[in-house]
Write a protein that holds these residues in place. Structure first.
Motif, short mmCIF file in Angstrom:
data_model
loop_
_atom_site.label_atom_id
_atom_site.label_comp_id
_atom_site.label_asym_id
_atom_site.label_seq_id
_atom_site.Cartn_x
_atom_site.Cartn_y
_atom_site.Cartn_z
N ILE A 111 40.00 42.04 31.63
CA ILE A 111 39.57 43.11 32.52
C ILE A 111 40.23 42.96 33.89
O ILE A 111 40.36 41.86 34.42
CB ILE A 111 38.04 43.08 32.69
CG1 ILE A 111 37.36 43.19 31.32
CG2 ILE A 111 37.56 44.19 33.61
CD1 ILE A 111 35.88 42.87 31.35
N ILE A 112 40.66 44.09 34.45
CA ILE A 112 41.15 44.14 35.82
C ILE A 112 40.25 45.10 36.59
O ILE A 112 40.08 46.27 36.19
CB ILE A 112 42.61 44.61 35.89
CG1 ILE A 112 43.54 43.59 35.23
CG2 ILE A 112 43.03 44.83 37.34
CD1 ILE A 112 45.00 44.01 35.19
N ALA A 113 39.65 44.63 37.68
CA ALA A 113 38.80 45.46 38.54
C ALA A 113 39.09 45.08 39.98
O ALA A 113 38.29 44.41 40.63
CB ALA A 113 37.33 45.26 38.21
N PRO A 114 40.24 45.48 40.52
CA PRO A 114 40.68 44.99 41.84
C PRO A 114 39.69 45.28 42.95
O PRO A 114 39.20 46.40 43.09
CB PRO A 114 42.01 45.74 42.06
CG PRO A 114 41.92 46.94 41.18
CD PRO A 114 41.13 46.51 39.99
N TYR A 115 39.38 44.25 43.73
CA TYR A 115 38.47 44.26 44.87
C TYR A 115 37.00 44.30 44.46
O TYR A 115 36.11 44.22 45.29
CB TYR A 115 38.76 45.41 45.83
CG TYR A 115 38.21 45.16 47.22
CD1 TYR A 115 38.69 44.12 48.00
CD2 TYR A 115 37.20 45.96 47.74
CE1 TYR A 115 38.18 43.87 49.27
CE2 TYR A 115 36.68 45.73 49.01
CZ TYR A 115 37.17 44.67 49.77
OH TYR A 115 36.65 44.44 51.01
N HIS A 116 36.74 44.41 43.17
CA HIS A 116 35.35 44.45 42.71
C HIS A 116 35.07 43.32 41.72
O HIS A 116 34.20 43.43 40.85
CB HIS A 116 35.04 45.82 42.12
CG HIS A 116 35.12 46.91 43.14
ND1 HIS A 116 34.12 47.16 44.05
CD2 HIS A 116 36.13 47.75 43.46
CE1 HIS A 116 34.49 48.13 44.85
NE2 HIS A 116 35.71 48.51 44.53
N GLU A 117 35.81 42.23 41.90
CA GLU A 117 35.58 41.04 41.09
C GLU A 117 34.18 40.47 41.35
O GLU A 117 33.61 39.81 40.48
CB GLU A 117 36.64 39.98 41.38
CG GLU A 117 38.05 40.36 40.94
CD GLU A 117 38.84 41.15 41.98
OE1 GLU A 117 40.02 41.42 41.75
OE2 GLU A 117 38.24 41.52 43.02
N ASP A 118 33.64 40.72 42.52
CA ASP A 118 32.30 40.26 42.86
C ASP A 118 31.29 40.70 41.80
O ASP A 118 30.50 39.89 41.29
CB ASP A 118 31.91 40.82 44.24
CG ASP A 118 30.62 40.24 44.81
OD1 ASP A 118 29.61 40.21 44.08
OD2 ASP A 118 30.60 39.82 45.98
N SER A 119 31.31 41.98 41.45
CA SER A 119 30.35 42.51 40.48
C SER A 119 30.59 41.95 39.08
O SER A 119 29.64 41.71 38.33
CB SER A 119 30.42 44.04 40.46
OG SER A 119 29.94 44.57 41.68
N LEU A 120 31.85 41.75 38.72
CA LEU A 120 32.14 41.14 37.42
C LEU A 120 31.59 39.72 37.36
O LEU A 120 30.90 39.34 36.39
CB LEU A 120 33.65 41.10 37.16
CG LEU A 120 34.36 42.42 36.84
CD1 LEU A 120 35.84 42.15 36.58
CD2 LEU A 120 33.74 43.12 35.64
N LEU A 121 31.87 38.94 38.38
CA LEU A 121 31.42 37.54 38.40
C LEU A 121 29.91 37.45 38.42
O LEU A 121 29.33 36.53 37.83
CB LEU A 121 32.02 36.83 39.60
CG LEU A 121 33.54 36.61 39.58
CD1 LEU A 121 34.02 36.07 40.91
CD2 LEU A 121 33.94 35.66 38.44
#
Length: 322
Positions: A66-76
């Motif tokens: 998955i790539i979600a640039p600048y929204h890695e916070d929500s993934l983590l």
């Protein structure tokens, strides 16, 4: 007796044949429809349909790259690690580096060749598509692409809910949001006990420029709106945060009548020395009372997300609760 035995044997044979025919019918569906349906069900991937800026879109729930640039916070926050992390040149979201440090960078404007290099099976983008180098169609050709609505882009709680739905982690999303709300409740009580109605401000020093956080700028929203910490008059006078964030002059900062000030600055920033050597700044209430707290990693304060918000709460508790 002999006749009865023959009857029992014959009945047994007929019953066995019936079972065999029923089994064949179940596998073949009589007309063949169930056969094709059963095969399709076995091969079908788990999918979910969600609303996006581009309308309804169907996405895989078993995506692993998955790539979600600048929204890695929500993934983590959901326990999901992307395959690449947002960057502007060498600048990254420092507060996430303990979890993302080993990942390769992907430039903020998502060059198509960089996206291809990471072979994603799901791409998540912000609503402002004009900021990306490629078009929606370009990214769609690489992998299923979800474009957040403006509301989801700007509201990290909504983001976690939507990401949870897309990734089949709705229970995890509910759990982490409830845990965060409990953290806010606990911190609010501790801060109220520690500083009461005293005021707090946050200033970001970049080079020799100073940026005073409005009440809804990045993680200052946690400080003022979630934790209910009192706002200095100068901060109130700034109004709502605008897209363009303009520096504030040192002379204007002298009007900051805050009881506590968080000075956010990387080590070695000129602004730290400027304030130390300014008699005007040193006459402000927070400086006179020794209530200036230098935080050398401002990245969680300059972002919005569950992890960023938790880190900001931890900073506040560390310095304000003795």
């Amino acid at each position: 007796m002999h006749t009865q035995k023959k009857f029992i044997i014959l009945a047994g044979v007929l019953f066995s044949l019936m079972l065999l025919l029923a089994a064949c019918g179940g596998e073949n569906g009589g007309t063949g429809d169930s056969d094709s349906g059963g095969s399709a069900e076995g091969d079908q991937k788990a999918e979910v349909t969600v609303d996006s800026k581009m309308g309804e879109v169907t996405l895989p729930t078993d995506a692993e790259r998955i790539i979600a640039p600048y929204h890695e916070d929500s993934l983590l926050a959901l326990g999901v690690k992307p395959v690449a992390k947002w960057a502007i040149g060498n600048s990254v979201q420092t507060y996430l580096e303990d979890q993302l440090g080993d990942l390769p960078k992907i430039e903020w404007n998502m060059p198509v060749e960089q996206v291809l290099k990471h072979s994603p099976d799901l791409i998540i983008l912000e609503h402002g598509l004009d900021s990306y180098e490629g078009s929606y169609e370009d990214y769609q050709q690489i992998a299923p692409t979800y474009v957040m609505t403006e509301e989801v882009t700007n509201d990290w709680r909504k983001q976690i809910e939507v990401f949870g739905k897309i990734l089949g982690k709705e229970d995890k999303a509910d759990q982490v949001l409830k845990e965060y709300e409990q953290k806010v409740t606990d911190a609010k009580q501790k801060l109220n006990d520690a500083i009461g109605d005293e005021t707090v401000a946050a200033i970001w020093a970049v080079g020799n420029q100073f940026f005073l956080f409005e009440q809804n700028r990045h993680s200052a929203e946690v400080l003022y709106n979630e934790l209910g910490v009192n706002t200095p008059e100068l901060v109130k006078s700034l109004g709502e945060a605008q897209t363009s964030w303009n520096p504030i002059s040192l002379e204007k900062l002298s009007e900051l009548k805050a009881d506590h000030v968080f000075l956010l600055a990387n080590k070695g920033e000129q602004g730290i020395e400027t304030l130390k050597n300014s008699s005007v700044w040193q006459s402000t209430p927070a400086a006179k009372n020794g209530n200036i707290y230098v935080v050398n990693d401002p990245s969680n304060w300059t972002n919005k997300g569950l992890i960023a918000s938790k880190d900001t709460i931890n900073d506040l508790l560390e310095y304000l609760v003795k």
